[in-house]
Structures are given as structure tokens and as C-alpha cells.
Design a protein around this motif. Structure first.
Motif, PDB file in Angstrom:
ATOM      1  N   ARG A 154       0.613   5.490  -0.001  1.00  0.00           N
ATOM      2  CA  ARG A 154      -0.248   6.656   0.231  1.00  0.00           C
ATOM      3  C   ARG A 154       0.612   7.726   0.889  1.00  0.00           C
ATOM      4  NH1 ARG A 154      -1.486   6.429   5.690  1.00  0.00           N
ATOM      5  NH2 ARG A 154      -0.642   4.541   6.586  1.00  0.00           N
ATOM      6  N   LYS A 171       5.774   2.334   1.230  1.00  0.00           N
ATOM      7  CA  LYS A 171       5.346   3.508   0.466  1.00  0.00           C
ATOM      8  C   LYS A 171       6.435   4.567   0.388  1.00  0.00           C
ATOM      9  CE  LYS A 171       2.139   4.371   3.629  1.00  0.00           C
ATOM     10  NZ  LYS A 171       2.633   3.551   4.759  1.00  0.00           N
ATOM     11  N   THR A 221       5.179  -0.354  10.408  1.00  0.00           N
ATOM     12  CA  THR A 221       4.330  -1.087   9.462  1.00  0.00           C
ATOM     13  C   THR A 221       4.171  -0.353   8.134  1.00  0.00           C
ATOM     14  OG1 THR A 221       2.371   0.036  10.302  1.00  0.00           O
ATOM     15  CG2 THR A 221       2.967  -2.030  11.374  1.00  0.00           C
ATOM     16  N   TYR A 231      -7.405  -4.511   6.688  1.00  0.00           N
ATOM     17  CA  TYR A 231      -7.387  -3.814   5.403  1.00  0.00           C
ATOM     18  C   TYR A 231      -7.344  -4.849   4.290  1.00  0.00           C
ATOM     19  CZ  TYR A 231      -2.318  -4.656   5.547  1.00  0.00           C
ATOM     20  OH  TYR A 231      -1.087  -5.240   5.616  1.00  0.00           O
ATOM     21  N   ILE A 261       0.844  -1.205   0.000  1.00  0.00           N
ATOM     22  CA  ILE A 261       0.000   0.000   0.000  1.00  0.00           C
ATOM     23  C   ILE A 261       0.880   1.255   0.000  1.00  0.00           C
ATOM     24  CG2 ILE A 261      -1.754   1.316   1.251  1.00  0.00           C
ATOM     25  CD1 ILE A 261      -2.743  -1.441   2.326  1.00  0.00           C
ATOM     26  N   MET A 263      -8.949   0.419   4.018  1.00  0.00           N
ATOM     27  CA  MET A 263      -8.285   0.204   5.303  1.00  0.00           C
ATOM     28  C   MET A 263      -9.216   0.627   6.423  1.00  0.00           C
ATOM     29  SD  MET A 263      -4.548   1.769   4.453  1.00  0.00           S
ATOM     30  CE  MET A 263      -3.799   0.698   5.656  1.00  0.00           C
TER      31      MET A 263
HETATM   32  O1  PYC Z   1       1.076   2.029   6.079  1.00  0.00           O
HETATM   33  O2  PYC Z   1      -0.535   1.991   4.625  1.00  0.00           O
HETATM   34  C1  PYC Z   1       0.208   1.451   5.442  1.00  0.00           C
HETATM   35  C2  PYC Z   1       0.088   0.010   5.652  1.00  0.00           C
HETATM   36  C3  PYC Z   1      -0.852  -0.781   5.131  1.00  0.00           C
HETATM   37  C4  PYC Z   1      -0.589  -2.035   5.592  1.00  0.00           C
HETATM   38  C5  PYC Z   1       0.490  -2.012   6.362  1.00  0.00           C
HETATM   39  N1  PYC Z   1       0.907  -0.729   6.384  1.00  0.00           N
END
Ligand code: PYC
Ligand code: FAD
Length: 417
Positions: free
Chosen positions: A81, A371, A367, A284, A79, A277
């Protein structure tokens, strides 16, 4: 190195596919480099690529204990963003998003960046207020984000359950239209290929066991499973293992390493056009180009270096997913896996110089570091080349944990950790 093109595809199709070269050579360590990067994930490989391409520093080795891309880069749910709350984060993640948009062309490698939109669901009044605050803050920073009613959210993602009697009713959603996904391992392969073509050595199956300093305290090189490698500068990009590697140089980091899991379903025809999400219910989901539903949640609630997590969390995640997307109830799950994510107290990365001259660090992405890959790699290369932070990573210092100038993105982190 052969450029990928329609012409090369046709030529190789007509000549039995025998003309393709290895994507990068299997390099053996030299005695000395200008820069050694520890960890061949997207961040480490990307930094090597930008060091060579933008700063002309090609006497570089990326040293990897396992196989290239085998850490969190090849384990994440892809993902991308940039809808973070604070100005510092918005600048960093939006810089990355700008680079994502041209990355396939930049690398001549299809990283399958797909701007399919990321929808973040609000399930209670607190969520609504918090996400609307994000929408406004993002817009002030020039980051696209839009508030949707439950019905507008369903129009964007038709399999979404907006029944207001549900255990987790959808009260609205924030949509970043410019956000999306990319093929994670292609990112590592593309950067590796681009870096190797410019002279960077990528050394796999070679664990770094310690960082050595000289009598003046400056970094001198790295001890590895294949002997000592001298280096003028060392950059550590080892994700969940960064605190262990940095400890050997006498640098203590405010990091905890947790397992983070994900799973995929059997492949089905396209049914999900975007990423959805939900922070509140810890779940998500998106659909890969192969058709698998890609599902995840927050970290397991114990520290560990193992690349697997517990079943209770997966059951909790799937229960939430079945309520948000009732159509998933009859699907079979194909496989699950985990990675080791390194988490800071303010949930923002540490990216820049360290108290040890010649030693740099890129960690604490928790996590959410996939991105950031192109942006973080780009500014890390700048920092290593010039021995000073790029304006974008200047606030992401280690000192902020003593000065108190935190970048507290815990609430924005989309995934609980
Ligand atoms: O940071 O967008 C995030 C994300 C999605 C899943 C794990 N991290
Ligand atoms: P890595 O890819 O982990 O690379 C570090 C490398 O260092 C590894 O290859 C490792 O083997 C190597 N290494 C470690 N110790 C040593 C040593 N002593 N010597 C030599 N090499 C060493 N982020 C998002 O933005 N979006 C998501 O959807 C998302 N989903 C995720 C889902 C899961 C299940 C997981 C686990 C993570 C997810 N992330 C996500 C987080 C993201 O994957 C990471 O933040 C990012 O990939 C970190 O990249 P990296 O290059 O720093 O680390």
C-alpha cells in the motif's frame, strides 16, 4: 536464460520438463567486486538488479548469510500500500507501487501482484479523525484513498462484523483500492534471476562478519565466512541485523530489532476479497491464493534477534480477529513464524549514503518494508551508482536523527511497533 512464455511452457510439457535451466547459478566469491551488497532479501537483490540493468554495473556480488529470501522477505504477510501520511513517504511508497504494477512483466517472473484493495478500520473517534486526515493528505499527494461508512466497508468485505455493540465497533474505514498483495518469495526469486542473468554473483551461506575500511577511512571490502572480499562500494541491506553489520564499520545506527510474528489458517475456499487491517486492535488479515487466511499484528514488545515470538501476542491477535470476523472462530491455525524487524525512532527507513565514503545503507523498514521493495531497491541502486541520493530517497538520511528533520510515520504504520 530461457524466457518464461506460453511457448516455453508447452515446449517443456511436451519434452518431459527437462529443458528448464537453474534459475540462477550457485556463485563462488571472487576476490574483488565494484559493489558488494550485504543481504539477499528483496531489497538487496532488487538493488543488484537495478544496478546491472539501469546503470550498467554488473561486477556486483550479493552476499547472504543464509538462503536467498530467507529473511523478512520470505516471512512477511505481503501487504502492499502507499497510504502514508507525509509527502516524503507518499513519494517513496507510491514510486514502489508504480513499479509493482509492472514488475511481473519487467522481471518476466510472475510475482502475483494482486490489486485487491486494503481496508483500514477505524474503531474510535481518534481513528476516524486520523484516517480521514490520511485520506485527505493522500489525495493531495495523488495517492488514492477513500473514506467508507461501516456499511460500505461491509459491502467491500462481506465477512466483516459491523455490529455496533462489538467490543471494537467499526465506525468507518479508509480504502486504498490500488493497494494489495504479491507473492513475497517470487519477488526475491525474480530479482535474483534477473540480476544473475546480467552477471551479478549471488553468494549464499556466506555471512559477512565485518566491514573493513582503508587508511583513508573509505570502505575497502567485507570479511566473510569465506574470506575477505575487496569492494569499491558496499551497500548493507541486512534488515534486523543491519545495526550489527554497520557497527563493524564504526557506524552506529538508531535501530532496535524486534520479533514480528504472523500465522496462517488451514486453507479454505475464497471468502475474503481484500486485505483488512486494524491498528487499534492490533490485527490484520487477508487470504492467500492457496486459500489460507494470513494473519498478523504488531511486534512483540521486547528486542530480540530470534526469528520467533511469544504465544500471548498470537492469542491477543486471534481474539481480535474473531471479533472482527466471527466466521473465523471455528477455523484451525496451521503454522506461525516470526522475523526480525529493524525499527527507527520515527518509523521511517534510512536509505542512502553514510558518513563512510563508499558505504551505503538501506534499513529501518520496521514492519513495513515489503511494499517498498521495488522502489527502495531502485533508488538505492541510483544512490550507489552515482554516489548521490535520488530525489525520492534524499529525505531518508541518517542525519535526520541529529538535525531533527524526522519523517514521523509512527501513527501511519498500520501495525503497532
Ligand atoms: O505495513 O502494511 C504494512 C504491514 C502489514 C503487516 C505488516 N506490515
Ligand atoms: P530481508 O528480507 O530480511 O533481507 C535481509 C537479508 O540479510 C536476510 O536474508 C539476512 O539473512 C541477511 N543478512 C543479515 N545479516 C547478514 C550478514 N551478516 N551477512 C550476510 N547476510 C546477512 N512489510 C510490508 O510492507 N507488508 C507486510 O505485510 C509485512 N508483513 C510482515 C510480516 C512479518 C511477520 C515480518 C517479519 C515482516 C513484515 N513486513 C511487511 C516487513 C518486511 O518483510 C521487511 O521490511 C522487508 O521484507 C525487508 O526486506 P529486506 O530485503 O530489507 O530484508
Amino acid at each position: 536464460m530461457t524466457r518464461f512464455s506460453a511457448f516455453a511452457l508447452v515446449k517443456n510439457a511436451l519434452t518431459g520438463q527437462k529443458g528448464w535451466e537453474a534459475q540462477w547459478p550457485d556463485s563462488q566469491p571472487k576476490q574483488e567486486y565494484d559493489v558488494v551488497i550485504v543481504g539477499a532479501g528483496g531489497h538487496g537483490l532488487g538493488a543488484a538488479y537495478y544496478l546491472a540493468k539501469e546503470h550498467g554495473i554488473t561486477n556486483v556480488a550479493v552476499v547472504e548469510k543464509g538462503w536467498l529470501g530467507g529473511g523478512n522477505t520470505g516471512r512477511n504477510t505481503t501487504i502492499i500500500r502507499s497510504n502514508y501520511l507525509y509527502d516524503e513517504s507518499a513519494r517513496l511508497y507510491d514510486h514502489a507501487l508504480d513499479l509493482w504494477e509492472g514488475l511481473s512483466q519487467e522481471l518476466n517472473y510472475n510475482v502475483m501482484f494482486s490489486r485487491r484493495g486494503v481496508l483500514m478500520l477505524a474503531h474510535n473517534v481518534h481513528d476516524v479523525q486520523s484516517f480521514q486526515r490520511h485520506v485527505h493528505a493522500n489525495r493531495l499527494n495523488g495517492v488514492d484513498n477513500k473514506w467508507l461508512t461501516p456499511w460500505e466497508a461491509k459491502q467491500f468485505c462481506p465477512i466483516l462484523n459491523i455490529d455496533q455493540d462489538a467490543r471494537y465497533p467499526v465506525l468507518g474505514a479508509a480504502l486504498q483500492r490500488r493497494a494489495g498483495t504479491a507473492r513475497h518469495d517470487a519477488v526475491a526469486w525474480g530479482y535474483a534471476r534477473g540480476a544473475a542473468a546480467r552477471g551479478v554473483d549471488i553468494i549464499q551461506n556466506c555471512p559477512v562478519t565485518a566491514i573493513r575500511r582503508d587508511a583513508s577511512g573509505r570502505v575497502a571490502g567485507v570479511e566473510t565466512g569465506r574470506g575477505f572480499i575487496r569492494a569499491k562500494k558496499v551497500a548493507v541491506s541486512a534488515a534486523g541485523h543491519t545495526s550489527v553489520v554497520m557497527d563493524s564499520a564504526g557506524v552506529r545506527l538508531p535501530l532496535e530489532s524486534f520479533p514480528l510474528q504472523a500465522l496462517v489458517s488451514e486453507p479454505v475456499k475464497p471468502c475474503m476479497p481484500c486485505v483488512v487491517m486494524s491498528n487499534a486492535v492490533h490485527a490484520y488479515m487477508s487470504q492467500s491464493d492457496k486459500g489460507e487466511l494470513v494473519i498478523g499484528s504488531g511486534t512483540d514488545q521486547y528486542t530480540s534477534y530470534s526469528q520467533r515470538g511469544g504465544l500471548p501476542l498470537i492469542e491477543h491477535t486471534l481474539a481480535a480477529i474473531c471479533e472482527i470476523f466471527p466466521t473465523v472462530t471455528r477455523m484451525r491455525m496451521l503454522r506461525k513464524w516470526g522475523g526480525t524487524v529493524d525499527v527507527t525512532p520515527d518509523r521511517s527507513a534510512i536509505l542512502g549514503k553514510t558518513p563512510v565514503p563508499g558505504l551505503y545503507v538501506n534499513c529501518g523498514w520496521g514492519t513495513g518494508g515489503f511494499k517498498a521493495t521495488p522502489g527502495a531497491a531502485h533508488v538505492l541502486a541510483w544512490t550507489v551508482a552515482k554516489d548521490e541520493p535520488h530525489p525520492i530517497n534524499a529525505p531518508f538520511t541518517l542525519e535526520r536523527f541529529t538535525s531533527g528533520r524526522l519523517i514521523d510515520e509512527a501513527a501511519a504504520a498500520a501495525v503497532a511497533h
